[in-house]
Motif scaffolding. Structure first.
Motif, PDB file in Angstrom:
ATOM      1  N   PHE A  69       0.845  -1.186   0.000  1.00  0.00           N
ATOM      2  CA  PHE A  69       0.000   0.000   0.000  1.00  0.00           C
ATOM      3  C   PHE A  69       0.887   1.246   0.000  1.00  0.00           C
ATOM      4  N   VAL A  70       0.590   2.168  -0.917  1.00  0.00           N
ATOM      5  CA  VAL A  70       1.322   3.445  -0.950  1.00  0.00           C
ATOM      6  C   VAL A  70       0.505   4.448  -0.134  1.00  0.00           C
ATOM      7  N   ARG A  71       1.089   4.955   0.949  1.00  0.00           N
ATOM      8  CA  ARG A  71       0.341   5.875   1.821  1.00  0.00           C
ATOM      9  C   ARG A  71       0.152   7.239   1.150  1.00  0.00           C
ATOM     10  N   ALA A  72      -0.623   8.120   1.828  1.00  0.00           N
ATOM     11  CA  ALA A  72      -1.012   9.411   1.235  1.00  0.00           C
ATOM     12  C   ALA A  72       0.186  10.259   0.803  1.00  0.00           C
ATOM     13  N   HIS A  73       1.362  10.085   1.468  1.00  0.00           N
ATOM     14  CA  HIS A  73       2.567  10.859   1.129  1.00  0.00           C
ATOM     15  C   HIS A  73       3.110  10.553  -0.269  1.00  0.00           C
ATOM     16  N   THR A  94      -1.925   7.387  -2.659  1.00  0.00           N
ATOM     17  CA  THR A  94      -1.348   8.741  -2.734  1.00  0.00           C
ATOM     18  C   THR A  94      -2.469   9.779  -2.771  1.00  0.00           C
ATOM     19  N   CYS A  95      -2.373  10.792  -1.911  1.00  0.00           N
ATOM     20  CA  CYS A  95      -3.383  11.857  -1.897  1.00  0.00           C
ATOM     21  C   CYS A  95      -3.337  12.609  -3.234  1.00  0.00           C
ATOM     22  N   PRO A  96      -4.495  12.905  -3.830  1.00  0.00           N
ATOM     23  CA  PRO A  96      -4.493  13.624  -5.117  1.00  0.00           C
ATOM     24  C   PRO A  96      -3.755  14.974  -5.052  1.00  0.00           C
TER      25      PRO A  96
END
Ligand code: F3S
Length: 275
Positions: A69-73, A94-96
């Motif tokens: 899983f790639v976190r929001a960073h 990843t957060c947009p």
């Protein structure tokens, strides 16, 4: 006793989205690796670990063929490539807003701009963004850092999503003195600022503020500091059971504020414990 919860407070859009994506993947996959903690909240990490999350420190600790899983960073293209080489299934959280900063870094550097990145060089979000830069760059944290930069033809400026807009404005304004052409992309996300402003507003209308969030969360620490500076008595807890009932006595209205990495279920437990 009356309880007022700050608005907005708690999880930001990007972390909410990332956690939901991870939960769905855990249900269908059973076990998922994550490079670094997906959220700065020990209770939430424990809950996710019980569902099958495995937190590792580095991409080389992810076994081949697993799901990661790639976190929001976000992550850099190099890390992405290394994971693909190991035949790892990537679930992208990843957060947009971070993705936008990555794209701007790539685009501006491709177009020949010397890239100035406002942020903390060692933060995982900046590490990921720098991976997209294709030319010269400098990570800076304040306007005075510009003094160390010689005159440049074209400067592109972007920011880590959690930086202050006032700092970005100072940098853009002063960059005029060292470049012929300047392009600024405001990649700052307002979620952090909005949560801080909400605590300031709340402080004036309550007798005490309870801030809930991980002791390892920098943005929760900042909310607690703002509450303390307001002069309203403030308390910081990670969980409802840490609440000091003696501290509540004599207070008619209690405000609640939560760090951007505090899940709703912890906020609800706190609201119920106070009432
Ligand atoms: Fe994304 Fe802003 Fe949260 S960048 S992860 S919505 S603080």
């Amino acid at each position: 006793m009356k309880v007022i919860t700050a608005e907005p407070t708690g999880l930001c859009f990007g972390v909410t989205r990332a956690i939901k994506t991870m939960e769905e993947a855990l249900i269908s996959n059973g076990r998922i690796f994550c490079i670094g903690s997906p959220i700065h909240n020990p209770q939430e990490v424990k809950r996710l670990e019980n569902l099958g999350l495995v937190v590792v420190s580095d991409d080389d600790k992810v076994p081949p063929g697993e799901a990661v899983f790639v976190r929001a960073h976000g992550i850099s293209p190099d890390v992405h490539r290394r994971l693909m080489d190991k035949n790892v299934r990537i679930i992208d959280g990843t957060c947009p807003f971070v993705r936008k900063a990555q794209k701007m870094a790539e685009q501006l550097s491709r177009e020949g701009y010397f890239l100035l990145v406002l942020g903390d060089e060692y933060h995982p979000e900046i590490q990921g963004i720098l991976g997209y830069v294709e030319g010269p760059y400098r990570v800076i944290s304040q306007e005075s850092d510009l003094k160390a930069i010689d005159k440049i033809d074209k400067i592109g400026i972007i920011s880590q999503t959690t930086q202050q807009e006032s700092t970005l404005k100072d940098i853009a304004y002063n960059a005029v003195g060292i470049a012929r052409e300047i392009r600024v992309s405001n990649t700052i996300c307002r979620a952090t600022v909005e949560r801080q402003e909400a605590v300031r507003r709340l402080a004036g209308s309550v007798d005490g503020i309870v801030v809930i969030g991980g002791h390892n969360s920098a943005n929760t620490a900042k909310l607690f500091r703002i509450a303390q500076e307001s002069g309203t008595p403030a308390l910081w807890v990670e969980e409802a059971h840490q609440l000091d009932r003696g501290w509540l006595s004599g207070k008619a209205t209690i405000g609640i504020a939560a760090g951007a990495s505090t899940p709703d279920w912890l906020i609800k437990q706190l609201q119920q414990a106070i009432l």
